[in-house]
Design a protein around this motif. Structure first.
Motif, PDB file in Angstrom:
ATOM      1  N   ARG A 238     -32.383 -27.685  23.752  1.00  0.00           N
ATOM      2  CA  ARG A 238     -32.460 -26.192  23.358  1.00  0.00           C
ATOM      3  C   ARG A 238     -32.582 -24.981  24.093  1.00  0.00           C
ATOM      4  NH1 ARG A 238     -36.541 -27.880  18.603  1.00  0.00           N
ATOM      5  NH2 ARG A 238     -35.112 -28.358  17.176  1.00  0.00           N
ATOM      6  N   GLU A 239     -33.280 -25.297  25.471  1.00  0.00           N
ATOM      7  CA  GLU A 239     -33.461 -24.173  26.381  1.00  0.00           C
ATOM      8  C   GLU A 239     -31.974 -24.146  27.182  1.00  0.00           C
ATOM      9  OE1 GLU A 239     -36.073 -25.234  29.495  1.00  0.00           O
ATOM     10  OE2 GLU A 239     -37.839 -25.297  28.183  1.00  0.00           O
ATOM     11  N   ALA A 240     -31.408 -25.140  27.438  1.00  0.00           N
ATOM     12  CA  ALA A 240     -30.040 -25.175  27.838  1.00  0.00           C
ATOM     13  C   ALA A 240     -29.202 -24.166  27.132  1.00  0.00           C
ATOM     14  CB  ALA A 240     -29.319 -26.384  28.499  1.00  0.00           C
ATOM     15  N   ILE A 241     -29.012 -24.708  25.664  1.00  0.00           N
ATOM     16  CA  ILE A 241     -28.275 -23.900  24.779  1.00  0.00           C
ATOM     17  C   ILE A 241     -28.499 -22.249  24.937  1.00  0.00           C
ATOM     18  CG2 ILE A 241     -27.777 -23.445  22.221  1.00  0.00           C
ATOM     19  CD1 ILE A 241     -28.210 -26.583  21.949  1.00  0.00           C
ATOM     20  N   ARG A 242     -29.928 -22.096  24.822  1.00  0.00           N
ATOM     21  CA  ARG A 242     -30.224 -20.474  25.065  1.00  0.00           C
ATOM     22  C   ARG A 242     -29.679 -19.924  26.159  1.00  0.00           C
ATOM     23  NH1 ARG A 242     -35.211 -22.158  22.775  1.00  0.00           N
ATOM     24  NH2 ARG A 242     -36.202 -22.534  24.694  1.00  0.00           N
ATOM     25  N   ASP A 243     -29.635 -20.806  27.221  1.00  0.00           N
ATOM     26  CA  ASP A 243     -29.122 -20.134  28.591  1.00  0.00           C
ATOM     27  C   ASP A 243     -27.724 -19.884  28.967  1.00  0.00           C
ATOM     28  OD1 ASP A 243     -31.932 -19.720  29.064  1.00  0.00           O
ATOM     29  OD2 ASP A 243     -32.136 -21.492  30.260  1.00  0.00           O
ATOM     30  N   MET A 244     -26.823 -20.754  27.958  1.00  0.00           N
ATOM     31  CA  MET A 244     -25.592 -20.759  28.080  1.00  0.00           C
ATOM     32  C   MET A 244     -24.784 -19.295  27.932  1.00  0.00           C
ATOM     33  SD  MET A 244     -24.410 -24.111  25.809  1.00  0.00           S
ATOM     34  CE  MET A 244     -25.170 -25.812  26.069  1.00  0.00           C
ATOM     35  N   PRO A 245     -23.886 -19.265  28.577  1.00  0.00           N
ATOM     36  CA  PRO A 245     -22.918 -17.964  28.315  1.00  0.00           C
ATOM     37  C   PRO A 245     -22.586 -17.974  26.723  1.00  0.00           C
ATOM     38  CG  PRO A 245     -22.166 -19.188  30.333  1.00  0.00           C
ATOM     39  CD  PRO A 245     -23.308 -20.027  29.396  1.00  0.00           C
ATOM     40  N   GLY A 246     -22.538 -16.581  26.307  1.00  0.00           N
ATOM     41  CA  GLY A 246     -22.242 -16.204  24.789  1.00  0.00           C
ATOM     42  C   GLY A 246     -21.189 -17.234  24.228  1.00  0.00           C
ATOM     43  N   ARG A 247     -19.845 -17.280  24.719  1.00  0.00           N
ATOM     44  CA  ARG A 247     -18.852 -17.932  24.153  1.00  0.00           C
ATOM     45  C   ARG A 247     -19.068 -19.420  24.204  1.00  0.00           C
ATOM     46  NH1 ARG A 247     -13.932 -16.813  21.590  1.00  0.00           N
ATOM     47  NH2 ARG A 247     -14.915 -14.768  21.706  1.00  0.00           N
ATOM     48  N   CYS A 248     -19.517 -20.049  25.220  1.00  0.00           N
ATOM     49  CA  CYS A 248     -19.984 -21.345  25.345  1.00  0.00           C
ATOM     50  C   CYS A 248     -20.773 -21.845  24.313  1.00  0.00           C
ATOM     51  CB  CYS A 248     -20.548 -21.421  26.732  1.00  0.00           C
ATOM     52  SG  CYS A 248     -20.663 -23.242  27.283  1.00  0.00           S
ATOM     53  N   ARG A 249     -22.010 -20.930  24.358  1.00  0.00           N
ATOM     54  CA  ARG A 249     -23.025 -21.309  23.183  1.00  0.00           C
ATOM     55  C   ARG A 249     -22.415 -21.380  21.742  1.00  0.00           C
ATOM     56  NH1 ARG A 249     -26.528 -17.734  24.765  1.00  0.00           N
ATOM     57  NH2 ARG A 249     -25.775 -15.973  23.113  1.00  0.00           N
ATOM     58  N   GLU A 250     -21.621 -20.400  21.568  1.00  0.00           N
ATOM     59  CA  GLU A 250     -21.070 -20.135  20.353  1.00  0.00           C
ATOM     60  C   GLU A 250     -20.347 -21.457  19.727  1.00  0.00           C
ATOM     61  OE1 GLU A 250     -18.960 -16.601  17.624  1.00  0.00           O
ATOM     62  OE2 GLU A 250     -18.697 -16.684  19.961  1.00  0.00           O
ATOM     63  N   VAL A 251     -19.356 -21.751  20.682  1.00  0.00           N
ATOM     64  CA  VAL A 251     -18.370 -22.995  20.557  1.00  0.00           C
ATOM     65  C   VAL A 251     -19.422 -24.137  20.509  1.00  0.00           C
ATOM     66  CG1 VAL A 251     -16.726 -24.445  21.593  1.00  0.00           C
ATOM     67  CG2 VAL A 251     -16.346 -21.841  21.636  1.00  0.00           C
ATOM     68  N   PHE A 252     -20.286 -24.345  21.446  1.00  0.00           N
ATOM     69  CA  PHE A 252     -21.019 -25.629  21.266  1.00  0.00           C
ATOM     70  C   PHE A 252     -22.012 -25.634  19.793  1.00  0.00           C
ATOM     71  CE2 PHE A 252     -24.912 -28.082  22.241  1.00  0.00           C
ATOM     72  CZ  PHE A 252     -24.297 -29.249  22.798  1.00  0.00           C
ATOM     73  N   VAL A 253     -22.385 -24.596  19.427  1.00  0.00           N
ATOM     74  CA  VAL A 253     -23.097 -24.768  17.998  1.00  0.00           C
ATOM     75  C   VAL A 253     -22.147 -24.814  16.966  1.00  0.00           C
ATOM     76  CG1 VAL A 253     -24.420 -23.276  16.417  1.00  0.00           C
ATOM     77  CG2 VAL A 253     -25.135 -23.046  19.002  1.00  0.00           C
ATOM     78  N   LEU A 254     -21.116 -24.173  17.066  1.00  0.00           N
ATOM     79  CA  LEU A 254     -20.009 -24.561  15.847  1.00  0.00           C
ATOM     80  C   LEU A 254     -19.883 -26.084  15.924  1.00  0.00           C
ATOM     81  CD1 LEU A 254     -18.081 -21.377  16.266  1.00  0.00           C
ATOM     82  CD2 LEU A 254     -19.671 -21.818  14.292  1.00  0.00           C
ATOM     83  N   SER A 255     -19.539 -26.649  17.011  1.00  0.00           N
ATOM     84  CA  SER A 255     -19.170 -27.935  17.155  1.00  0.00           C
ATOM     85  C   SER A 255     -20.357 -29.034  16.769  1.00  0.00           C
ATOM     86  CB  SER A 255     -18.508 -28.220  18.630  1.00  0.00           C
ATOM     87  OG  SER A 255     -18.204 -29.759  18.755  1.00  0.00           O
ATOM     88  N   ARG A 256     -21.317 -28.994  17.573  1.00  0.00           N
ATOM     89  CA  ARG A 256     -22.294 -29.960  17.443  1.00  0.00           C
ATOM     90  C   ARG A 256     -23.454 -29.675  16.453  1.00  0.00           C
ATOM     91  NH1 ARG A 256     -18.703 -32.094  20.322  1.00  0.00           N
ATOM     92  NH2 ARG A 256     -19.391 -33.246  22.294  1.00  0.00           N
ATOM     93  N   ILE A 257     -23.703 -28.337  16.090  1.00  0.00           N
ATOM     94  CA  ILE A 257     -24.600 -28.250  15.065  1.00  0.00           C
ATOM     95  C   ILE A 257     -23.893 -28.163  13.809  1.00  0.00           C
ATOM     96  CG2 ILE A 257     -26.652 -26.524  14.412  1.00  0.00           C
ATOM     97  CD1 ILE A 257     -27.078 -27.977  17.054  1.00  0.00           C
TER      98      ILE A 257
END
Length: 174
Positions: free
Chosen positions: A116-135
């Motif tokens: 969760r910490e790592a996701i919060r610290d990801m750059p915006g686009r990277c976090r957005e793509v990861f959340v859409l895919s994995r979450i």
């Protein structure tokens, strides 16, 4: 010699006289498991003690053999009622629980917090793509269409996000 001693001698004589016959009969009926045979003989002789007050001069062989047969039948009924033939030793199996141990649960909770910490610290686009895919469970094509980027860009952002998550967990474990 007292009357009681004479009556016990009656049972002792019967045990001595018919021991080989009873043992052979029990082996024939029960198999060659010597422990089982010995237990059945003991039970037969215990039951013979009920006749110590009888008026016989000697206990009849037929009585002793009938008692032994009853012991065999009773033991077979007992085994059948307990389904003894279906029992399996637990020593032959690995009985590890599928449930996580308390230690593993704590480690997993720590890992989730780190991710969760790592996701919060990801750059915006990277976090957005990861959340859409994995979450959210969206496919790479759906993410690419929604964000107006290429599928290749989605793949690169997912790879980058996974690397960041792994690094965060590894750093904390060291």
């Amino acid at each position: 010699m007292s009357a009681e001693t004479a009556k016990l001698d009656l049972v002792e004589r019967a045990i001595h006289r018919y021991d080989a016959a009873v043992r052979g009969f029990l082996r024939w009926k029960m198999g060659v498991d010597e422990d089982e045979v010995q237990d059945a003989m003991q039970e037969t002789y215990e039951r013979l003690l009920r006749y110590r007050h009888s008026e016989w001069a000697e206990l009849p062989r037929a009585l002793v053999m009938r008692i032994a047969a009853s012991v065999v039948i009773d033991r077979a009924r007992h085994r059948a009622s307990r389904h003894a033939g279906l029992h399996v030793s637990v020593d032959d199996f690995d009985l590890e629980s599928g449930e996580a141990t308390p230690e593993r649960r704590v480690l997993a909770q720590e890992d989730v917090a780190l991710v969760r910490e790592a996701i919060r610290d990801m750059p915006g686009r990277c976090r957005e793509v990861f959340v859409l895919s994995r979450i959210k469970g969206m496919s790479y094509q759906e993410i690419a269409d929604q964000l107006s980027i290429s599928v290749k860009a989605v793949e690169k952002n997912i790879s980058r996000a996974l690397i960041l998550c792994r690094h965060r967990v590894r750093e904390q474990r060291q």
